[in-house]
Design a protein around this motif. Structure first.
Motif, PDB file in Angstrom:
ATOM      1  N   TRP A 147       0.825  -1.210   0.000  1.00 31.76           N
ATOM      2  CA  TRP A 147       0.000   0.000   0.000  1.00 31.76           C
ATOM      3  C   TRP A 147       0.861   1.264   0.000  1.00 31.76           C
ATOM      4  N   LYS A 148       1.893   1.293   0.830  1.00 29.86           N
ATOM      5  CA  LYS A 148       2.728   2.492   0.926  1.00 29.86           C
ATOM      6  C   LYS A 148       3.500   2.738  -0.367  1.00 29.86           C
ATOM      7  N   ASP A 149       3.971   1.658  -1.002  1.00 30.31           N
ATOM      8  CA  ASP A 149       4.669   1.816  -2.281  1.00 30.31           C
ATOM      9  C   ASP A 149       3.707   2.250  -3.379  1.00 30.31           C
ATOM     10  N   ALA A 150       2.471   1.764  -3.314  1.00 35.46           N
ATOM     11  CA  ALA A 150       1.446   2.195  -4.281  1.00 35.46           C
ATOM     12  C   ALA A 150       1.150   3.676  -4.111  1.00 35.46           C
ATOM     13  N   LEU A 151       1.039   4.106  -2.859  1.00 36.29           N
ATOM     14  CA  LEU A 151       0.799   5.527  -2.574  1.00 36.29           C
ATOM     15  C   LEU A 151       1.934   6.384  -3.129  1.00 36.29           C
ATOM     16  N   THR A 152       3.155   5.963  -2.895  1.00 35.44           N
ATOM     17  CA  THR A 152       4.320   6.705  -3.397  1.00 35.44           C
ATOM     18  C   THR A 152       4.322   6.751  -4.916  1.00 35.44           C
ATOM     19  N   TYR A 153       4.026   5.616  -5.549  1.00 34.26           N
ATOM     20  CA  TYR A 153       4.002   5.553  -7.013  1.00 34.26           C
ATOM     21  C   TYR A 153       2.973   6.538  -7.569  1.00 34.26           C
ATOM     22  N   CYS A 154       1.756   6.512  -7.023  1.00 31.16           N
ATOM     23  CA  CYS A 154       0.704   7.410  -7.515  1.00 31.16           C
ATOM     24  C   CYS A 154       1.112   8.870  -7.363  1.00 31.16           C
ATOM     25  N   ARG A 155       1.712   9.206  -6.232  1.00 32.72           N
ATOM     26  CA  ARG A 155       2.077  10.601  -5.995  1.00 32.72           C
ATOM     27  C   ARG A 155       3.276  11.026  -6.829  1.00 32.72           C
ATOM     28  N   ASP A 156       4.132  10.094  -7.195  1.00 29.85           N
ATOM     29  CA  ASP A 156       5.289  10.416  -8.040  1.00 29.85           C
ATOM     30  C   ASP A 156       4.913  10.504  -9.519  1.00 29.85           C
ATOM     31  N   HIS A 157       4.000   9.644  -9.971  1.00 31.69           N
ATOM     32  CA  HIS A 157       3.709   9.524 -11.398  1.00 31.69           C
ATOM     33  C   HIS A 157       2.372  10.132 -11.820  1.00 31.69           C
ATOM     34  N   HIS A 158       1.450  10.275 -10.872  1.00 33.37           N
ATOM     35  CA  HIS A 158       0.121  10.792 -11.210  1.00 33.37           C
ATOM     36  C   HIS A 158      -0.287  11.850 -10.184  1.00 33.37           C
ATOM     37  N   HIS A 159      -1.262  11.546  -9.365  1.00 33.51           N
ATOM     38  CA  HIS A 159      -1.694  12.513  -8.344  1.00 33.51           C
ATOM     39  C   HIS A 159      -1.753  11.871  -6.962  1.00 33.51           C
ATOM     40  N   ASP A 160      -2.559  10.794  -6.834  1.00 34.52           N
ATOM     41  CA  ASP A 160      -2.722  10.172  -5.521  1.00 34.52           C
ATOM     42  C   ASP A 160      -3.399   8.824  -5.707  1.00 34.52           C
ATOM     43  N   LEU A 161      -3.422   8.004  -4.649  1.00 31.15           N
ATOM     44  CA  LEU A 161      -4.296   6.837  -4.654  1.00 31.15           C
ATOM     45  C   LEU A 161      -5.740   7.331  -4.701  1.00 31.15           C
ATOM     46  N   VAL A 162      -6.603   6.577  -5.360  1.00 34.52           N
ATOM     47  CA  VAL A 162      -7.957   7.053  -5.646  1.00 34.52           C
ATOM     48  C   VAL A 162      -8.811   7.184  -4.381  1.00 34.52           C
ATOM     49  N   THR A 163      -9.669   8.204  -4.381  1.00 33.89           N
ATOM     50  CA  THR A 163     -10.669   8.427  -3.348  1.00 33.89           C
ATOM     51  C   THR A 163     -12.042   8.156  -3.944  1.00 33.89           C
ATOM     52  N   ILE A 164     -12.895   7.439  -3.216  1.00 33.89           N
ATOM     53  CA  ILE A 164     -14.238   7.084  -3.680  1.00 33.89           C
ATOM     54  C   ILE A 164     -15.250   7.725  -2.740  1.00 33.89           C
ATOM     55  N   THR A 165     -16.006   8.700  -3.228  1.00 29.39           N
ATOM     56  CA  THR A 165     -16.886   9.470  -2.349  1.00 29.39           C
ATOM     57  C   THR A 165     -18.375   9.213  -2.564  1.00 29.39           C
ATOM     58  N   ILE A 187      -6.854   1.040  -2.722  1.00 31.02           N
ATOM     59  CA  ILE A 187      -7.446   2.363  -2.901  1.00 31.02           C
ATOM     60  C   ILE A 187      -6.883   3.264  -1.805  1.00 31.02           C
ATOM     61  N   GLY A 188      -7.192   4.554  -1.864  1.00 29.82           N
ATOM     62  CA  GLY A 188      -6.551   5.504  -0.963  1.00 29.82           C
ATOM     63  C   GLY A 188      -7.164   5.582   0.418  1.00 29.82           C
ATOM     64  N   LEU A 189      -7.496   4.443   0.998  1.00 36.69           N
ATOM     65  CA  LEU A 189      -8.162   4.374   2.297  1.00 36.69           C
ATOM     66  C   LEU A 189      -7.208   3.750   3.312  1.00 36.69           C
ATOM     67  N   HIS A 190      -6.974   4.441   4.424  1.00 34.03           N
ATOM     68  CA  HIS A 190      -5.992   3.992   5.413  1.00 34.03           C
ATOM     69  C   HIS A 190      -6.585   4.099   6.815  1.00 34.03           C
ATOM     70  N   TYR A 191      -6.100   3.224   7.693  1.00 36.36           N
ATOM     71  CA  TYR A 191      -6.596   3.218   9.066  1.00 36.36           C
ATOM     72  C   TYR A 191      -5.611   3.914  10.000  1.00 36.36           C
ATOM     73  N   ALA A 192      -6.093   4.925  10.697  1.00 33.25           N
ATOM     74  CA  ALA A 192      -5.280   5.624  11.692  1.00 33.25           C
ATOM     75  C   ALA A 192      -5.445   4.896  13.019  1.00 33.25           C
ATOM     76  N   TRP A 193      -4.502   4.019  13.327  1.00 29.40           N
ATOM     77  CA  TRP A 193      -4.644   3.146  14.490  1.00 29.40           C
ATOM     78  C   TRP A 193      -4.686   3.929  15.795  1.00 29.40           C
ATOM     79  N   THR A 194      -3.860   4.963  15.906  1.00 30.69           N
ATOM     80  CA  THR A 194      -3.805   5.728  17.160  1.00 30.69           C
ATOM     81  C   THR A 194      -5.084   6.507  17.403  1.00 30.69           C
ATOM     82  N   LEU A 195      -5.794   6.864  16.315  1.00 28.55           N
ATOM     83  CA  LEU A 195      -7.035   7.643  16.444  1.00 28.55           C
ATOM     84  C   LEU A 195      -8.291   6.792  16.267  1.00 28.55           C
TER      85      LEU A 195
END
Length: 250
Positions: A147-165, A187-195
Motif C-alpha cells: 500500500w505504501k509503495d502504491a501511494l508513493t508511485y501514484c504521488r510520483d507519477h500521477h496525483h494520488d491513490l484514488v478516493t471514492i466518495t 485504494i486511498g483508504l488507510h486506518y489511523a490506528w492511534t485515532l
C-alpha cells in the motif's frame, strides 16, 4: 491550437464530459476523442444521463456518443471504450428507437447520437454531428506493490491513490478493476490506528462506504482494498500485502 470551442458540462471527481461543437462522422469523432481526451462518452448509469440533462438543456445539438453496432441485422451494441460491457437494463432510447430509419428502405444505422434531451437515436455512422468526449481521471496500475509503495508511485507519477466518495465513483472504479491481475486493488483508504478511524489520503471525509463487513478497528498497518471480482466490496488488508492499485491522475 484547438480552434473549436469545448464546453465541459460534467466535472465530477473521476471523469469529465466535453461537448465538441464540430461536425464529424462517428469514426472521426472517436479518433478525435481518443487523441485529445480518453474516448467518446460511455454512459454506464442513468445518473450520468440525469446530470447531463440538467446541465446541457438548450446548449447542445444532437451529438455522437460511444455506442455502435458492427453488424447488419441482429443488434449487438458495444461501447467505444474497450472492456466496458453494454447493459440493456440501463439504456435511454428515444421512443421507437433503435429502428434503422423509417419507411420500406432499410438503412443500417449502426451508430448512436443523443438529442437535446439526451435520448438515444440510432443513425448513419457517416452522417456529420457534434459529439461528446470524456476524460478519465483514474488509471489502473497493473503492478504488485504494498500500500505504501502504491501511494508513493501514484504521488510520483500521477496525483494520488484514488478516493471514492459516492456510488457513481464506485461504479466507475468497478469497471477499471475488472482488468486487474490481482484479487484486490489498493485504494486511498488507510486506518489511523492511534485515532481509531479510517480516512482517505486525499483528506476527503469517509462519507460513502462499501465495506464487505465492518472493518477491524484494533489493528495497525491496515489499508483499504477493493475486490476485483464479485461485488467489488472493500476489505481491510495488511499494508505489506502486494496488489495492483488505482491512481487518480489529477
Amino acid at each position: 491550437v484547438d480552434q473549436f470551442s469545448k464546453c465541459c458540462f460534467m466535472d465530477c471527481q473521476l471523469y469529465e464530459f466535453h461537448y465538441i461543437n464540430e461536425n464529424k462522422t462517428w469514426t472521426e469523432a472517436q479518433q478525435y476523442c481518443r487523441e485529445k481526451h480518453t474516448d467518446l462518452v460511455t454512459v454506464t448509469n442513468m445518473t450520468d444521463m440525469k446530470r447531463l440533462i440538467n446541465i446541457s438543456a438548450g446548449k447542445m445539438k444532437e451529438a455522437w456518443i460511444g455506442l455502435y453496432d458492427e453488424t447488419h441485422g441482429n443488434r449487438t451494441w458495444y461501447w467505444s471504450l474497450p472492456g466496458v460491457e453494454f447493459d440493456e437494463s440501463e439504456t435511454n432510447w428515444k421512443t421507437g428507437e433503435p429502428n434503422d430509419g423509417v419507411g420500406s428502405k432499410v438503412i443500417y444505422q449502426n451508430c448512436v447520437i443523443v438529442d437535446k434531451n439526451l435520448k438515444w437515436i440510432d443513425t448513419d455512422c457517416q452522417s456529420s454531428n457534434h459529439f461528446l468526449c470524456y476524460n478519465d481521471k483514474v488509471i489502473l496500475i497493473k503492478e504488485k506493490k504494498t500500500w505504501k509503495d502504491a501511494l508513493t508511485y501514484c504521488r510520483d507519477h500521477h496525483h494520488d491513490l484514488v478516493t471514492i466518495t459516492n456510488m457513481d465513483d464506485q461504479k466507475w472504479i468497478q469497471e477499471k478493476v475488472k482488468n486487474a491481475s490481482t484479487d484486490y486493488v489498493w485504494i486511498g483508504l488507510h486506518y489511523a490506528w492511534t485515532l481509531h478511524f479510517w480516512f482517505w489520503v486525499s483528506d476527503e471525509v469517509v462519507s460513502y462506504e462499501n465495506w464487505a463487513s465492518c472493518p477491524k478497528m484494533d489493528d495497525c498497518d491496515m489499508s483499504g482494498a477493493m475486490e476485483t471480482r464479485g461485488r467489488h466490496k472493500w476489505l481491510e488488508k495488511k499494508d505489506s500485502e502486494t496488489f495492483n492499485f488505482i491512481c487518480s491522475k489529477y
